[in-house]
Structure formats: C-alpha cells, structure tokens
Design an enzyme around this catalytic site. Structure first.
Site, short mmCIF file in Angstrom:
data_model
loop_
_atom_site.label_atom_id
_atom_site.label_comp_id
_atom_site.label_asym_id
_atom_site.label_seq_id
_atom_site.Cartn_x
_atom_site.Cartn_y
_atom_site.Cartn_z
N GLY A 1 1.43 8.58 10.17
CA GLY A 1 1.18 8.71 8.71
C GLY A 1 1.58 10.06 8.14
O GLY A 1 2.76 10.41 8.10
N GLU B 1 -2.33 -3.25 10.45
CA GLU B 1 -1.07 -3.95 10.22
C GLU B 1 -1.38 -5.36 9.72
O GLU B 1 -2.50 -5.86 9.90
CB GLU B 1 -0.30 -4.08 11.54
N GLY C 1 -7.24 -1.21 4.37
CA GLY C 1 -5.77 -1.14 4.34
C GLY C 1 -5.16 -0.36 5.49
O GLY C 1 -4.01 0.04 5.44
N GLU D 1 10.01 9.78 9.29
CA GLU D 1 8.79 10.54 9.57
C GLU D 1 7.53 9.69 9.47
O GLU D 1 6.60 9.81 10.27
CB GLU D 1 8.69 11.73 8.59
N LYS E 1 8.15 1.56 12.17
CA LYS E 1 8.21 1.98 13.58
C LYS E 1 8.83 0.92 14.47
O LYS E 1 9.57 1.24 15.40
CB LYS E 1 6.82 2.35 14.11
N THR F 1 0.84 -1.22 0.00
CA THR F 1 0.00 0.00 0.00
C THR F 1 0.86 1.26 0.00
O THR F 1 0.67 2.17 -0.81
CB THR F 1 -0.89 -0.01 1.27
N VAL F 2 1.83 1.32 0.90
CA VAL F 2 2.64 2.55 1.03
C VAL F 2 3.64 2.66 -0.14
O VAL F 2 3.80 3.73 -0.72
CB VAL F 2 3.38 2.59 2.39
N LYS G 1 5.29 3.49 18.34
CA LYS G 1 5.33 4.92 17.96
C LYS G 1 5.65 5.79 19.17
O LYS G 1 6.42 6.75 19.07
CB LYS G 1 4.00 5.32 17.32
N GLY H 1 -2.79 4.95 5.29
CA GLY H 1 -3.31 5.04 3.92
C GLY H 1 -2.17 5.28 2.95
O GLY H 1 -1.09 5.75 3.35
N1 HSE Z 1 -1.74 0.22 11.43
C1 HSE Z 1 -1.36 1.58 11.59
C2 HSE Z 1 -2.55 2.34 12.13
C3 HSE Z 1 -0.94 2.15 10.28
O1 HSE Z 1 -3.65 1.79 12.19
O2 HSE Z 1 -2.40 3.49 12.52
C4 HSE Z 1 0.18 3.09 10.29
O3 HSE Z 1 1.13 2.92 11.26
#
Ligand code: HSE
Length: 438
Positions: free
Chosen positions: A136, A192, A189, A131, A107, A15-16, A207, A304
């Site tokens: 996100g 994780e 999406g 970052e 992370k 996705t990313v 995080k 996203g």
């Molecule tokens: N799975 C993470 C979330 C996505 O739901 O925030 C980005 O770290």
C-alpha cells in the site's frame, strides 16, 4: 514547462481508483508546486458509471470498455486499477504497444506476467511503475530499487497482507473468531474481491514474488513459493504464543544463502521484543537486511483508499517527470538488466531450518510426554520449552505446547507424522515456525 499537461486515463474506479481521483484533486496545487507541470485525469473506465462511489466521476470521459478508452483517447499514462489477470494483462500490453506508459497496483499482474510486460515496456521505451502493488502506502519498491541500490540484499521479511494482520490482531484483542473478523476486514475494504487470496497467503506470495525478484535479481518465481495461510490459526495458539513471549504474524520471507533462495509465506511466531511484532491491524511492515545498511524497517498502511493512492499518484508523478524530461524506459522494470536476471535454486520447505512451536492434543495419562520426546529425540529434535496449562490437566484430552531448537524441517515433518500415529495423540498437530528476525 508550466504549460505542460500530462494526460492520464484510469481503468477501474473502485476503492483505490476513487482514492487516486480524490488525491489528485486534493493535492493538485502541492504537486504542481513540486513538479511544475499539470497532471490531468481525462478519462476513466469502469463497469458501471452510476455505481455509488466515494468520488465524483461526472467530469471525465467515461468508458465501460478500457480497451476502447485507450483506443479513443490521447493519454500519456494508463493507470490500471482493475486488478486480476486477464483484462488487466491485455489492457497493459495494448497500452504499451501504443506507447502509453503504465502505472499499476496489480501485484498478480506483475508477479505472474512481469517478464512479458518488461519485454514489451523495453521494446516500446515505456515506463511501468508498480509501487502500490506491494504494501500500500509503504514505498518499499522505491526503497529497494533506489535507496538500497548500493547494497547486496540478504533477506527480507514482511507483513505484507493487511487483511491477515488485521484478522490476527483482532482475534487476539477481541477474542472473536476468524469468520467474524474477516467479515469486518471485508467491510472496511481491506480484503481482495476473493478473500481466500488474503487468508490463504496468495496475495502475500504475489507481493513476495515481486520483492524477491527486485531484491536478488532473480526471475519471478511465484510457483516456487511455499505458501500457508492463517485459516488454521486458533485463538489458543495466539494466547499460548503470547505466554511464551511471542506474537503470531503472517510473514513473507525471502532469504538468499549459499545453498539457494528461501521463498516462503506462512504464519510465524516472532519475539514480541521485535519492532515488527508490534505492527498491528491493517498496517504492513517490511524488514530489509542488506550488507551495507544492515537491517532497516519500513512501516505503514498496507491497504485503503488514500493510502494506496499515495503510492499510485507518486508513480504517476515519477512517470510524468520522465515524460517531461524525456527519460522514459531507462530503468529496468525488475530492477536488474533483463539479461542479468538469474535462475536460482529455490529451496524446498523441507530444506529450510527453523525453530518450531508445536501444539499437540493428547490423552492425559502418564508416559505420553515420554513417547513424544522419544520420537523427537530420534530425529535429533531438541526441546527448548514445554507448556501445559494446569487448569486443563483434569480434562481427558489436554494440549501440550512444545518449542524446539533449530532443526531441518524435513526432520520435523517426519517426527510429526510418527507422533500423529500414536494412539494417545488426538487430531492434527499444529506446527508454526519461529523466526527470530535478526
Ligand atoms: N488485500 C490486500 C491486503 C490489499 O489485505 O493487504 C492490498 O494489497
């Protein structure tokens, strides 16, 4: 400089990764107008070339093994978007040893292996930018490292997992249960690959490990973080909280005070008048309270494709600028000079003070409340309000909702254990901390 081209390789095209490929194409001209140099994806690696994707990967040199990619290709920056620990860690280390700069959204990698990566980066005069690893599209790492670097940071509190926020928001809105809403989040999406990392609070703890280290100049302390997920939050609690003027959010909190540092991730009731209480769906927000700036709030999409790519590409641009201006490796990865990072006393959850929301299921008969309040009083726990729904009072068992004044968590734990032993109390008591965030 206009002839200068920065060559990048991307490891992991999910996705990313697709977001990064698409965004670099879409905004290529804009980025060139700002920087004056070209950024070119030359190679990518993924498990499967033919997998259905939202981006076209045909024009790049393709590898199934990312280590072969960095071995064979002449790239300036590796963009690590594989996630997880083992492959990514090895790949990043090997890249730094080859003097390839790194941009990552990982992370877990930074939270668990940041010190080792920082040492290697320093040794090889390389940049490592991350970052996208927190919140996100929200540029919270740059804010702490750059915009607030004149301050002493006092506390941070954030909604930094989009999946849990999406689930809590949707449960309240749609009255659907936890499992259905989690499925939806996965389909969109946000979650994780192992969604227990989201709902169990591990993702947010990774995080918070990063945010607290760069905010307070402390070591990466993932193992010391107190973590609770949202698995036990019921629709009833969301509704009762609303009635009491609160919203339940899954928060990551880091607070530095004279006795040590609090590092905790858990659901909280927050007053619905706070701006952060209105951060819904997959959106993230972080409040940073610092000595000169006071509290500031940062808000945006926490996950996203394009949203996360926004942060990844921003890091690619910044690292590229350092390459062009020959200034890589100047800034410490964790914001403080590595030899200035301190070991601090991380407070145990029993040592924190909070107000509490308690939901206790009891037999509906006279004297029950008196028994409960006697135990609470014995632990110096003062009750601020009580809620018992009238339409439930005819049931044999009824829920009582109590809100306490501020008290040491140790006292609450001891009191609840005694209350749970009363014959009139049915099942486990629901305990949710209340955060005022001011
Ligand atoms: N799975 C993470 C979330 C996505 O739901 O925030 C980005 O770290």
């Amino acid at each position: 400089m206009e002839n200068k081209t920065i060559k990048i390789g991307i490891a992991g095209v999910g996705t990313v990764g697709c977001g990064v490929i698409n965004l670099l194409k879409r905004n290529n001209e804009e980025i060139f107008k700002r920087t004056g140099f070209n950024i070119k994806v030359v190679c990518i690696s993924a498990k499967n070339k033919d997998k259905k994707r939202d981006c076209n990967v045909d024009q790049y040199n393709f590898y199934t093994d990312p280590l072969k990619m960095i071995e064979n290709e002449d790239i300036n920056i590796l963009v690590e978007l594989i996630g997880g620990e083992s492959i990514a860690r090895n790949l990043v280390k090997k890249s730094l040893e080859k003097n390839i700069h790194v941009v990552t959204a990982n992370k877990a990698l930074i939270a668990l292996h940041g010190n080792e990566i920082s040492d290697l980066a320093q040794k090889n005069n390389c940049d490592v930018a991350f970052e996208a690893s927190v919140a996100g599209a929200v540029p919270i790492i740059k804010v702490i490292k750059e915009s607030l670097n004149a301050n002493k940071i006092e506390w941070i509190a954030g909604i930094i997992n989009g999946t849990t926020n999406f689930i809590l928001t949707s449960m309240l809105k749609t009255k659907k249960d936890f499992k259905d809403v989690l499925l939806e989040a996965q389909e969109l999406g946000y979650a994780e690959s192992d969604p227990s990392f989201d709902v169990g609070g591990i993702d947010a703890a990774h995080k918070l490990t990063i945010l607290s280290s760069i905010s307070f100049g402390i070591n990466l302390n993932f193992d010391a973080i107190y973590v609770e997920g949202i698995e036990n939050i019921e629709l009833d609690d969301l509704n009762y909280a609303k009635e009491l003027g609160y919203v339940i959010k899954h928060l990551a909190i880091a607070r530095s005070n004279e006795s040590g540092v609090e590092l905790r991730v858990h659901p909280c009731l927050i007053p619905n008048s706070r701006l952060i209480a209105n951060v819904d769906g997959v959106k993230n927000a972080v409040v940073v309270s610092a000595d000169a700036s006071g509290p500031t709030l940062y808000y945006g999409a926490g996950a996203g494709s394009y949203a996360t790519a926004s942060s990844v590409v921003s890091d690619i641009i910044n690292v590229s600028k350092n390459i062009v201006y020959n200034s890589n490796g100047n800034l410490p990865l964790l914001n403080y000079q590595p030899n200035k990072l301190k070991k601090v006393n991380i407070l145990k959850i029993e040592q924190i003070k909070s107000r509490y929301y308690l939901r206790i299921r009891v037999t509906n008969k006279p004297g029950v409340l008196a028994d409960i309040t006697k135990i609470l009083g014995g632990k110096s726990i003062s009750i601020e309000s009580i809620l018992q729904k009238e339409d439930l009072v005819n049931d044999a068992n009824v829920p009582i909702v109590l809100v306490t004044h501020e008290v040491l968590e140790k006292n609450i734990i001891e009191a609840l254990s005694s209350i749970e032993n009363l014959d009139v109390v049915k099942g486990k008591i629901v305990k949710i901390r209340i955060e005022e965030l001011n």
